[in-house]
Write an enzyme that holds these catalytic residues in place. Structure first.
Site, PDB file in Angstrom:
ATOM      1  CB  SER A  76      -0.963  -0.057   1.186  1.00 43.45           C
ATOM      2  OG  SER A  76      -2.147   0.609   0.862  1.00 43.45           O
ATOM      3  CG  HIS A  95      -5.796  -2.669   0.855  1.00 44.03           C
ATOM      4  ND1 HIS A  95      -5.058  -2.456  -0.288  1.00 44.03           N
ATOM      5  CD2 HIS A  95      -5.291  -1.816   1.782  1.00 44.03           C
ATOM      6  CE1 HIS A  95      -4.169  -1.506  -0.066  1.00 44.03           C
ATOM      7  NE2 HIS A  95      -4.279  -1.104   1.189  1.00 44.03           N
TER       8      HIS A  95
HETATM    9  C1  GCU Z   1      -5.200   4.910   2.028  1.00 44.96           C
HETATM   10  C2  GCU Z   1      -4.678   5.658   0.835  1.00 44.96           C
HETATM   11  C3  GCU Z   1      -4.078   4.719  -0.193  1.00 44.96           C
HETATM   12  C4  GCU Z   1      -3.039   3.878   0.491  1.00 44.96           C
HETATM   13  C5  GCU Z   1      -3.659   3.171   1.653  1.00 44.96           C
HETATM   14  C6  GCU Z   1      -2.700   2.374   2.520  1.00 44.96           C
HETATM   15  O1  GCU Z   1      -6.299   4.131   1.681  1.00 44.96           O
HETATM   16  O2  GCU Z   1      -5.727   6.408   0.312  1.00 44.96           O
HETATM   17  O3  GCU Z   1      -3.502   5.438  -1.253  1.00 44.96           O
HETATM   18  O4  GCU Z   1      -2.420   2.993  -0.397  1.00 44.96           O
HETATM   19  O5  GCU Z   1      -4.201   4.123   2.534  1.00 44.96           O
HETATM   20  O6  GCU Z   1      -1.542   2.713   2.611  1.00 44.96           O
HETATM   21  O7  GCU Z   1      -3.174   1.445   3.176  1.00 44.96           O
END
Ligand code: GCU
Length: 412
Positions: free
Chosen positions: A232, A390
């Site tokens: 992420s 995710h």
């Molecule tokens: C948020 C953010 C994303 C990122 C994510 C994470 O959702 O908007 O761009 O990748 O956090 O790091 O879990």
């Protein structure tokens, strides 16, 4: 020349080209000149410039256990002193390495919740920063062992790889307004005239490079075979680190999404407006000028992936993760593939995924089907779509390890 494509919704997108518009034939020499310009454009428009004058000042091994993970691994904790023109700060590195007679390849990545959260080992230090970070977020302190799912050390070590990590918020608190008290506070204003200031992603990426310096002091690790890894926001960080620091032998981006592996020009849930509203501190302030105008950004993320070529690059997505735009992540690998091919290695291609009989010779081929979950495609540039949500989980690591086995001889 622009790469024309057709997005999932059927809307056309025009990507910034991998090449100068001079019509000359693609060549490695031409790409390597162009690469510098593209990297500069990412610094100017997205992440900001990494200032000069920083260094790793010291590495002190503070503990070493030869009987970790039931005797199958060596566990090392080290204090890193990161230095910039305005001061120094300490960061704790945690390493698990398989028992081996020779140095082994390693994954190096930042973790979300603290080194103590990545393991149930009760004697791994809990960072002094835990309380301050919890207070800043207004959330409870992170708990020991709460993030072991993302860091399956026995699996990774069992396959012959070491793994090294630092808590990202020990480097800089992940909220707007903390630049001065984190890694960015070690530096003054940008060093070059007109160079836009870096954001937190840049600072975390710089720290990954300092951690790579530090791995040179860990005998168990082959410093020439260190793969940057991240999930992420930390996947965005790993990509930007590997794009800038060619000593990283490869990179793994897990669901890094917007500002990571996914194309801005493939419209997903998160765009420049959304991300710069929620996380303005991650990027250079200039990036926010492209709110509502993602299609005008001078770069797109297939170019970021291409910057890592020909080093092995693995992009992973999950089906139930619209926020990271799995399809946009796949498309950026597809559009970065010509650069990997230039170096004689395979990337992802519609042929990997298109149904038999698809007309691959026409632009229609760019209407690539959604990648098949569970099938890893590509070689030096590889892509995998996992079923699920995710997160970085053991299943992701299994594919990462299969990918790594194709490129690094491991002694496990
Ligand atoms: C948020 C953010 C994303 C990122 C994510 C994470 O959702 O908007 O761009 O990748 O956090 O790091 O879990």
């Amino acid at each position: 020349m622009k790469a024309a494509g057709v997005s999932e919704s059927g809307a056309p997108y025009d990507l910034p080209s991998l090449w100068e518009a001079d019509g000359a034939a693609p060549s490695i020499a031409r790409w390597e000149r162009r690469r510098e310009r593209i990297r500069e454009s990412f610094a100017n428009a997205v992440y900001g410039h990494t200032p000069t004058g920083g260094r790793l000042d010291d590495v002190t091994v503070v503990s070493r256990r030869a009987d970790a993970l039931g005797g199958s691994a060596i566990r090392i904790e080290a204090d890193l002193i990161l230095a910039g023109p305005l001061g120094v700060r300490r960061a704790s590195l945690l390493v698990y390495a398989p028992v081996s007679d020779t140095p082994v390849p390693a994954f190096l990545g930042l973790n979300f919740w603290g080194n103590h959260a990545t393991t149930t080992d009760t004697d791994v230090r809990r960072s002094d920063a835990v309380e301050a970070v919890a207070k800043a977020h207004g959330s409870p302190p992170t708990e020991r062992g709460s993030d072991t799912r993302a860091w399956p050390y026995p699996l990774i070590n069992g396959r012959g790889y070491a793994v090294a990590t630092i808590w990202y918020e020990e480097l800089e608190i992940d909220l707007p307004g903390y630049a001065d008290t984190g890694v960015r506070g070690l530096f003054g204003a940008p060093s070059g005239l007109g160079q836009p200031a870096w954001g937190a992603i840049g600072a975390w990426a710089w720290s990954l490079s300092r951690a790579l310096d530090a791995l040179g002091a860990i005998d168990e690790i082959d410093q020439t075979a260190v793969i940057a890894v991240g999930h992420s926001r930390l996947g965005k960080t790993a990509l930007w680190a590997a794009a800038q620091d060619t000593r990283f032998a490869g990179v793994v981006s897990n669901e890094s999404g917007c500002g990571g592996a996914s194309l801005f020009r493939h419209v997903g849930v998160e765009d420049i407006r959304v991300i710069t509203t929620a996380r303005p501190h991650w990027f250079t302030p200039r990036f926010a000028e492209y709110r509502g105008a993602d299609h005008l950004l001078p770069v797109d993320q297939h170019q970021l992936v291409a910057l890592v070529a020909p080093r092995p690059t693995h992009v992973a997505s999950a089906t139930d993760d619209p926020g990271a735009d799995p399809y946009g992540e796949f498309l950026s690998t597809l559009h970065a593939t010509p650069i990997f091919e230039l170096y004689g290695s395979a990337g992802t291609a519609p042929t990997d995924l298109a149904p038999p009989g698809a007309d691959l010779a026409t632009e229609h081929a760019l209407r690539v089907p959604y990648p098949t979950p569970g099938v890893r495609v590509g070689e030096r540039l590889s892509y995998h779509l996992r079923e699920g949500r995710h997160a970085m989980v053991e299943e992701d690591w299994r594919h990462v390890l299969d990918f790594a086995d194709q490129h690094w001889t491991n002694t496990g």
